[in-house]
Design a protein around this motif. Sequence first.
Motif, PDB file in Angstrom:
ATOM      1  N   TYR A 187     -16.663  22.548 -45.284  1.00 16.57           N
ATOM      2  CA  TYR A 187     -17.373  23.284 -46.327  1.00 16.57           C
ATOM      3  C   TYR A 187     -18.574  24.033 -45.747  1.00 16.57           C
ATOM      4  CZ  TYR A 187     -14.665  20.850 -49.940  1.00 16.57           C
ATOM      5  OH  TYR A 187     -13.654  20.383 -50.741  1.00 16.57           O
ATOM      6  N   PHE A 188     -19.104  23.525 -44.643  1.00 19.51           N
ATOM      7  CA  PHE A 188     -20.209  24.213 -43.971  1.00 19.51           C
ATOM      8  C   PHE A 188     -19.816  25.639 -43.592  1.00 19.51           C
ATOM      9  CE2 PHE A 188     -21.535  25.375 -39.605  1.00 19.51           C
ATOM     10  CZ  PHE A 188     -22.831  25.781 -39.887  1.00 19.51           C
ATOM     11  N   LEU A 189     -18.549  25.831 -43.217  1.00 20.16           N
ATOM     12  CA  LEU A 189     -18.096  27.175 -42.843  1.00 20.16           C
ATOM     13  C   LEU A 189     -18.218  28.150 -44.013  1.00 20.16           C
ATOM     14  CD1 LEU A 189     -14.932  26.307 -40.707  1.00 20.16           C
ATOM     15  CD2 LEU A 189     -17.224  26.930 -39.894  1.00 20.16           C
ATOM     16  N   MET A 190     -18.030  27.652 -45.232  1.00 19.28           N
ATOM     17  CA  MET A 190     -18.215  28.485 -46.421  1.00 19.28           C
ATOM     18  C   MET A 190     -19.682  28.898 -46.545  1.00 19.28           C
ATOM     19  SD  MET A 190     -17.572  27.557 -50.447  1.00 19.28           S
ATOM     20  CE  MET A 190     -15.904  27.009 -50.137  1.00 19.28           C
ATOM     21  N   ALA A 191     -20.579  27.930 -46.339  1.00 16.49           N
ATOM     22  CA  ALA A 191     -22.005  28.238 -46.421  1.00 16.49           C
ATOM     23  C   ALA A 191     -22.401  29.242 -45.331  1.00 16.49           C
ATOM     24  CB  ALA A 191     -22.821  26.955 -46.282  1.00 16.49           C
ATOM     25  N   LYS A 192     -21.857  29.077 -44.151  1.00 16.02           N
ATOM     26  CA  LYS A 192     -22.162  29.989 -43.046  1.00 16.02           C
ATOM     27  C   LYS A 192     -21.675  31.396 -43.359  1.00 16.02           C
ATOM     28  CE  LYS A 192     -21.460  30.406 -38.042  1.00 16.02           C
ATOM     29  NZ  LYS A 192     -20.778  29.783 -36.863  1.00 16.02           N
ATOM     30  N   SER A 193     -20.483  31.494 -43.937  1.00 18.76           N
ATOM     31  CA  SER A 193     -19.933  32.790 -44.307  1.00 18.76           C
ATOM     32  C   SER A 193     -20.783  33.479 -45.367  1.00 18.76           C
ATOM     33  CB  SER A 193     -18.500  32.620 -44.814  1.00 18.76           C
ATOM     34  OG  SER A 193     -17.960  33.849 -45.238  1.00 18.76           O
ATOM     35  N   TYR A 316     -17.785   2.108 -60.883  1.00 20.68           N
ATOM     36  CA  TYR A 316     -18.134   3.347 -60.190  1.00 20.68           C
ATOM     37  C   TYR A 316     -18.837   4.305 -61.140  1.00 20.68           C
ATOM     38  CZ  TYR A 316     -17.265   7.904 -57.912  1.00 20.68           C
ATOM     39  OH  TYR A 316     -17.385   9.158 -57.360  1.00 20.68           O
ATOM     40  N   ASP A 317     -19.974   4.837 -60.707  1.00 21.22           N
ATOM     41  CA  ASP A 317     -20.769   5.733 -61.537  1.00 21.22           C
ATOM     42  C   ASP A 317     -21.313   6.852 -60.652  1.00 21.22           C
ATOM     43  OD1 ASP A 317     -22.294   6.912 -63.513  1.00 21.22           O
ATOM     44  OD2 ASP A 317     -23.961   5.509 -63.280  1.00 21.22           O
ATOM     45  N   PRO A 318     -20.662   8.014 -60.626  1.00 23.77           N
ATOM     46  CA  PRO A 318     -21.119   9.097 -59.743  1.00 23.77           C
ATOM     47  C   PRO A 318     -22.559   9.497 -60.036  1.00 23.77           C
ATOM     48  CG  PRO A 318     -18.981   9.616 -60.742  1.00 23.77           C
ATOM     49  CD  PRO A 318     -19.493   8.405 -61.437  1.00 23.77           C
ATOM     50  N   HIS A 319     -23.364   9.521 -58.991  1.00 27.63           N
ATOM     51  CA  HIS A 319     -24.784   9.841 -59.140  1.00 27.63           C
ATOM     52  C   HIS A 319     -25.089  11.310 -58.875  1.00 27.63           C
ATOM     53  CE1 HIS A 319     -25.340   5.650 -59.606  1.00 27.63           C
ATOM     54  NE2 HIS A 319     -25.476   5.316 -58.338  1.00 27.63           N
ATOM     55  N   TYR A 320     -24.177  12.017 -58.207  1.00 29.47           N
ATOM     56  CA  TYR A 320     -24.461  13.379 -57.746  1.00 29.47           C
ATOM     57  C   TYR A 320     -23.457  14.372 -58.325  1.00 29.47           C
ATOM     58  CZ  TYR A 320     -27.267  10.886 -54.286  1.00 29.47           C
ATOM     59  OH  TYR A 320     -28.180  10.062 -53.672  1.00 29.47           O
ATOM     60  N   GLN A 321     -23.926  15.245 -59.216  1.00 28.51           N
ATOM     61  CA  GLN A 321     -23.120  16.367 -59.672  1.00 28.51           C
ATOM     62  C   GLN A 321     -23.215  17.484 -58.628  1.00 28.51           C
ATOM     63  OE1 GLN A 321     -21.243  15.923 -62.619  1.00 28.51           O
ATOM     64  NE2 GLN A 321     -22.036  13.886 -62.178  1.00 28.51           N
ATOM     65  N   LEU A 322     -22.346  18.468 -58.747  1.00 29.73           N
ATOM     66  CA  LEU A 322     -22.225  19.481 -57.699  1.00 29.73           C
ATOM     67  C   LEU A 322     -23.522  20.253 -57.465  1.00 29.73           C
ATOM     68  CD1 LEU A 322     -20.210  20.710 -55.703  1.00 29.73           C
ATOM     69  CD2 LEU A 322     -19.605  22.383 -57.466  1.00 29.73           C
ATOM     70  N   GLU A 323     -24.256  20.537 -58.509  1.00 27.72           N
ATOM     71  CA  GLU A 323     -25.501  21.297 -58.350  1.00 27.72           C
ATOM     72  C   GLU A 323     -26.496  20.550 -57.469  1.00 27.72           C
ATOM     73  OE1 GLU A 323     -28.875  23.599 -61.073  1.00 27.72           O
ATOM     74  OE2 GLU A 323     -27.268  22.454 -62.028  1.00 27.72           O
ATOM     75  N   GLU A 324     -26.719  19.265 -57.767  1.00 31.34           N
ATOM     76  CA  GLU A 324     -27.658  18.472 -56.973  1.00 31.34           C
ATOM     77  C   GLU A 324     -27.112  18.225 -55.572  1.00 31.34           C
ATOM     78  OE1 GLU A 324     -30.960  15.852 -56.003  1.00 31.34           O
ATOM     79  OE2 GLU A 324     -30.598  17.669 -57.164  1.00 31.34           O
ATOM     80  N   GLY A 325     -25.819  17.912 -55.472  1.00 31.58           N
ATOM     81  CA  GLY A 325     -25.227  17.657 -54.167  1.00 31.58           C
ATOM     82  C   GLY A 325     -25.284  18.868 -53.259  1.00 31.58           C
ATOM     83  N   THR A 326     -25.062  20.054 -53.832  1.00 35.72           N
ATOM     84  CA  THR A 326     -25.140  21.282 -53.041  1.00 35.72           C
ATOM     85  C   THR A 326     -26.560  21.523 -52.551  1.00 35.72           C
ATOM     86  OG1 THR A 326     -23.312  22.255 -54.299  1.00 35.72           O
ATOM     87  CG2 THR A 326     -24.689  23.766 -53.051  1.00 35.72           C
ATOM     88  N   ARG A 327     -27.538  21.287 -53.424  1.00 37.35           N
ATOM     89  CA  ARG A 327     -28.942  21.462 -53.025  1.00 37.35           C
ATOM     90  C   ARG A 327     -29.288  20.573 -51.842  1.00 37.35           C
ATOM     91  NH1 ARG A 327     -33.697  19.157 -53.418  1.00 37.35           N
ATOM     92  NH2 ARG A 327     -32.909  17.340 -54.564  1.00 37.35           N
ATOM     93  N   LEU A 328     -28.885  19.306 -51.908  1.00 31.06           N
ATOM     94  CA  LEU A 328     -29.189  18.372 -50.825  1.00 31.06           C
ATOM     95  C   LEU A 328     -28.440  18.732 -49.540  1.00 31.06           C
ATOM     96  CD1 LEU A 328     -29.057  15.045 -52.877  1.00 31.06           C
ATOM     97  CD2 LEU A 328     -31.102  16.165 -51.965  1.00 31.06           C
ATOM     98  N   THR A 329     -27.214  19.204 -49.702  1.00 31.49           N
ATOM     99  CA  THR A 329     -26.407  19.554 -48.531  1.00 31.49           C
ATOM    100  C   THR A 329     -26.970  20.761 -47.805  1.00 31.49           C
ATOM    101  OG1 THR A 329     -24.415  18.667 -49.595  1.00 31.49           O
ATOM    102  CG2 THR A 329     -24.088  20.190 -47.770  1.00 31.49           C
ATOM    103  N   TRP A 332     -30.112  19.959 -45.989  1.00 37.49           N
ATOM    104  CA  TRP A 332     -29.875  19.269 -44.718  1.00 37.49           C
ATOM    105  C   TRP A 332     -29.409  20.245 -43.654  1.00 37.49           C
ATOM    106  CZ3 TRP A 332     -26.137  18.508 -41.104  1.00 37.49           C
ATOM    107  CH2 TRP A 332     -26.342  17.466 -40.195  1.00 37.49           C
ATOM    108  N   TYR A 333     -28.496  21.133 -43.997  1.00 29.07           N
ATOM    109  CA  TYR A 333     -28.029  22.142 -43.019  1.00 29.07           C
ATOM    110  C   TYR A 333     -29.192  22.958 -42.469  1.00 29.07           C
ATOM    111  CZ  TYR A 333     -23.127  21.472 -44.537  1.00 29.07           C
ATOM    112  OH  TYR A 333     -21.884  20.963 -44.812  1.00 29.07           O
ATOM    113  N   LYS A 334     -30.109  23.338 -43.357  1.00 31.63           N
ATOM    114  CA  LYS A 334     -31.271  24.122 -42.913  1.00 31.63           C
ATOM    115  C   LYS A 334     -32.184  23.311 -42.006  1.00 31.63           C
ATOM    116  CE  LYS A 334     -31.671  27.171 -46.985  1.00 31.63           C
ATOM    117  NZ  LYS A 334     -32.527  27.467 -48.171  1.00 31.63           N
TER     118      LYS A 334
END
Length: 339
Positions: A187-193, A316-329, A332-334
């Motif tokens: 998925y990092f390749l998508m962000a790089k693109s 099981y209780d997901p703590h991270y929706q896509l918006e928050e998970g993307t922000r954190l990801t 970290w890449y930066k």
Amino acid sequence: MKILVTGASGFIGSFIVEEALRRGMETWAAMRRSSSKQFLQDERIHFIELNLSDRQQLEEQLRGHEFDYVVHAAGVTKCLNKDDFYRINTEGTKNLVLALLALQMPLKRFVYISSLSIYGAIREQQPYQEIREDDTPQPNTHYGRSKLQAEQWLDELARDRQAQGLQPLPCVVLRPTGVYGPRERDYFLMAKSIKQHSDFAVGYRQQDITFVYVLDVVQAVFLACERGQAGRKYFLSDGQVYQSATFSNLIRRELGNPWWIRITAPIWVLRIVTWVGDKVGHLTGKISALNNDKYHILKQRNWRCDIEPARRELGYDPHYQLEEGTRLTIKWYKENGWL
């Protein structure tokens, strides 16, 4: 408690190791001699080299250990040679389990990380319906087939041991959808693109996509260790369904909204691109992210899955929706110089 994590140097495995250490467990990281320890710097980690391609050698490498839990996260998602999927994902799983059984390892749980990809392109008539565990798998990639074959072998093993009056392997299977987060490279390749001002999508028919943040997969791993019933299999996602452009839009926002060109191409264009990528990979010896398996993954329109059994039986209780998970990801890449 003593835990063994295979594939410990990988994306998901390294986070499982961190959580095991946080819980105060005696944590053993299994990896190849050539694997990087970049994300395994904690001095409390015990390292063990395991050769998953050789059962006899595995027995010798594991002899003298008594693990309470084994989390089998080792595997490959892309290969130059399709036979390597089955050698590593299927046969490697068989060898590990047979070695553990031969040594009469007193396991409380064996957690196998499989994939939603074992189901392939099913329930693709609109409106799309959730893929459920009673659906018949129809994997359309070598990755999915290799994971399914490992699951089927584990089921056969359980039936055989039960018929012989032997103690069953306390195996729990997790089937995550697309896993993203810090350290992930595809998925990092998508962000790089997108940072380089382009975004590429394929197909004009609606695509329903699901995601799961890596720490929610880790949550499920330890819930499976604590509460999972032998023989059960659980889908994992964040419980939401997204459209194909949602992830791209969130990545672009976290990158500061750079100008971009968004190209949506017909499926046949993707077929040409991935065919060329596969051929170039074989010529250069370098695996391309755009390969024949990837064609079937990107072509698939329905990635919905039913996580209610995981909620109900594991807690099981997901703590991270896509918006928050993307922000954190992206953060970290930066911070780590990837973007």
